[in-house]
Design an enzyme around this catalytic site. Structure first.
Site, PDB file in Angstrom:
ATOM      1  N   SER B 118      18.117   2.901  40.845  1.00 13.09           N
ATOM      2  CA  SER B 118      16.799   3.123  41.439  1.00 13.09           C
ATOM      3  C   SER B 118      15.710   3.083  40.382  1.00 13.09           C
ATOM      4  CB  SER B 118      16.814   4.503  42.096  1.00 13.09           C
ATOM      5  OG  SER B 118      15.508   4.962  42.349  1.00 13.09           O
ATOM      6  N   TYR B 142      17.916  13.301  40.205  1.00 16.34           N
ATOM      7  CA  TYR B 142      18.396  12.054  40.812  1.00 16.34           C
ATOM      8  C   TYR B 142      18.249  10.886  39.836  1.00 16.34           C
ATOM      9  CZ  TYR B 142      18.238   8.035  44.070  1.00 16.34           C
ATOM     10  OH  TYR B 142      18.440   6.835  44.711  1.00 16.34           O
ATOM     11  N   LYS B 146      21.274   8.743  38.077  1.00 10.57           N
ATOM     12  CA  LYS B 146      21.331   7.283  38.216  1.00 10.57           C
ATOM     13  C   LYS B 146      21.329   6.612  36.829  1.00 10.57           C
ATOM     14  CE  LYS B 146      21.430   6.456  42.722  1.00 10.57           C
ATOM     15  NZ  LYS B 146      22.598   5.780  43.337  1.00 10.57           N
TER      16      LYS B 146
END
Lengths: 315, 315
Positions: B118, B142, B146
Site C-alpha cells: 500500500s 498498518y 506492510k
C-alpha cells in the site's frame, strides 16, 4: 535506574559497558546479557552478568522490569552468518527484537530503547551519496532483518511503547580479536592481522569504497543516541551514524604509512564473490549532515583508526 | 496449476477471482481463502472456497501444496483497524505473511507470490513527488507492517524461496459496499453514499491530495504483476502501481459534474484528526515511470472512477 545491554559478551557490548561505567550517567545496575555468559568489564558492583537465550519463552519478558530505564539492543547474528543460517537470522535479528519491544511495552512502557542497526540496510542501485531519505533495498537477509526492526522500533516509538533510537552503524574498523562471520570481517582483518604479524586476505578489489567508523566514535555515538531527547529526532527515530568513506587501497596505504611495507605486504587479494556481493552492495558514502546536527561525532582520517587500534592493543 | 487468493472474501479478492476466471490464464483450481467463508464469484467448477484462520498452527503450511503455482496474498487488517487493535494488526499483517512465505519455501519453493502492499508505507516528510527510491517512513502500524512485509518478500525472492512481486496499491476508489475500518474509507464513501442517496462525511479538508486508482485498473494491474517475469522487476520486486493525484475538492467537483448539485450536497466536512493524521501522511503524487515501463496501466481522469462505479452498480 537499571541499564540493560543485549549482546553484552560481544566486542561492542563490552566496550559500551566500560564506557558507561566510566561515564557520568547515573544508574545503579548494568545488566550484560548474552547467549554466552558475559565477563564483567571491570570490578564494579553495579555490573550484573547474565547468560540467557532471549528467544526462549519468557526470557525477554523477564529481562525487562519496572526498574529498567534504558536498554541497548546490540545482540545480532552477523551478516554472513544470517545469510548461511536463514532461520537463525530471522529468529535472533527479527524475533528477539520484537520480543524485547513487547517486553518494554508491557513491563516498562516508554523506556529508552537504543537499537543498533547497520548500513547493511542499504543495497542495490544506490545514489553516489546516500541520505536519510534514500530507500533501503537490502541485498542480504541481515540487512533485511535490520531494516524491518528499524520500522518496528519507529512504530513502537510512535505509539509511545518505547522511546526508541535507531542508530545505523557504519562498518567498524579496527575490531580487536579474531575474524567473525560478518561479511565485513575482512575490513578489520586486513589491518589487525598484519599488525599482529599474521597474514590476511582481502576478498574485495582495492578500489571498493567502504563506510567506516572507529570503535571509539561508535561507542561515543551510541551513548549520545541514548542521551539525546526523543524530540531531537523529530518524527523519525532512525539516524545514519557518521562515518568516513575510504577505499581498501587507501586503508592499505595508511597501514604502510603508519607501520611498514613489510606489514602491508602481509595482505593478499583473494577474491570471494559471496563476500563481495554483500559488501559491495553497501554504500561507500552517506550524508552525515543530520547526524552531525544531532551532535554525533565523526572520525577525521583513517590513519587514526590504525593508531587507535595500536594504542588500545598495547594498553 | 492451482491459484490461491487470501482475503478471498474481500472486495478485491472477489473481483480478482472473477477476472481470473474470465481470463486466458490456464489453471485448474482457484482457492479463495478467508477468515470468513468466501462466496464463489461464479458457477465455475474450478473455484474452491475455504474458511481458515491463517494464523492458526499449521493453517498456512496446509494451504500451500506442490500443486500451487501462484498465490495472491491480499488478506490484511486495514489501517485504522490495525491502529486500534495493535496486536491483531501485527498478527495478521506481519505474521501471516511470514507464515505464507515459509509455507511456500518449504512446500513449493519458487512459486509466484503476489503481495498487496500500500502507499501507506510512505509517511512523514515526503518530497512533492514520491519515487521508488524514496525512503518509507510510515506513520501508521498498518504502513509499518506492510513495509516490513515488502522487505521480507524481497529477501525470500532473493533467496529463491518465492518468486515475489510486491505491488503498492494506491487508495482504491470507488469501493462498493459499506464503509470499513480503513482510514481511507471516506474516499469511497464521499462518492458512493451520495450516489446511493445517503449522506456522507469527509474527515479531511478539501485541499488534501489523494493518490487513487479505480478498481478496474487495480485488478488489471494485480494480474499484470503476476504474469510479468521475475527478471522484468530487476533486482527489486517492489513497484508503486500507477495512480492519479486528485484533491478531495476535485473529487466532489467530478461528482457534481457527473451527477447533480443535490448529490454533491450530501457530503459534509466533519474534521477527524485521527483519520486526517494517517491519510495526510500518505503521498499525494508518486512517480509512475517505472510502473508504466513495466506495462502497468493508469486511469485517465477521476470522472471515469465515478462512471465506472455507476455502471458496475447498475450491472
Amino acid at each position: 535506574m537499571q541499564i540493560i545491554i543485549t549482546g553484552g559478551a560481544g566486542f561492542l557490548g563490552q566496550r559500551l559497558a566500560k564506557a558507561l561505567l566510566n561515564s557520568s550517567l547515573a544508574f545503579d545496575e548494568l545488566v550484560l546479557v548474552d547467549v554466552l555468559m558475559p565477563t564483567s568489564p571491570g570490578a564494579d558492583s553495579r555490573v550484573l552478568c547474565q547468560q540467557s537465550d532471549l528467544s526462549a519463552e519468557g526470557a525477554a519478558q523477564n529481562l525487562v522490569t519496572s526498574r529498567t530505564g534504558l536498554l541497548f539492543h546490540l545482540a545480532a547474528v552477523v551478516s554472513s552468518h544470517a545469510e548461511h543460517d536463514f532461520d537463525l537470522g530471522w529468529n535472533v535479528n527479527l524475533d528477539i527484537t520484537r520480543l524485547l519491544l513487547e517486553a518494554c511495552r508491557h513491563q516498562r512502557p516508554g523506556i529508552r530503547f537504543v537499537f543498533a542497526s547497520s548500513l547493511a540496510v542499504y543495497g542495490g542501485n544506490l545514489p553516489a551519496l546516500v541520505t536519510d531519505s534514500t530507500a533501503v533495498t537490502p541485498r542480504s537477509s541481515y540487512g533485511t532483518q535490520k531494516a524491518m526492526c528499524e520500522l518496528m522500533v519507529n512504530d513502537y516509538s510512535r505509539k509511545g511503547f518505547v522511546d526508541g533510537r535507531v542508530l545505523r552503524l557504519p562498518t567498524i574498523c579496527v575490531r580487536p580479536g579474531r575474524p567473525n562471520q560478518a561479511a565485513s570481517s575482512f575490513v578489520s582483518s586486513i589491518i589487525r592481522e598484519p599488525i599482529n604479524g599474521e597474514l590476511a586476505s582481502c576478498p574485495v578489489p582495492p578500489e571498493l569504497a567502504l563506510w567506516l567508523s572507529s570503535p571509539a566514535a561508535i561507542i561515543e555515538n551510541i551513548i549520545k543516541g541514548a542521551t539525546l531527547s526523543g524530540e531531537d529526532f523529530g518524527g523519525w527515530r532512525t539516524v545514519n551514524l557518521p562515518g568516513i568513506g575510504v577505499t581498501v587501497q587507501q586503508m592499505l596505504d595508511s597501514l604502510e604509512r603508519i607501520t611498514s611495507p613489510e606489514t602491508r605486504a602481509r595482505v593478499q587479494f583473494r577474491p570471494d564473490p559471496a563476500i563481495d556481493a554483500i559488501v559491495s552492495s553497501w554504500p561507500g558514502a552517506i550524508d552525515n549532515t543530520r547526524a552531525l546536527q544531532l551532535g554525533f561525532r565523526v572520525d577525521s582520517h583513517f590513519d587514526q583508526f590504525i593508531t587507535q587500534f595500536i594504542s588500545n592493543n598495547q594498553a
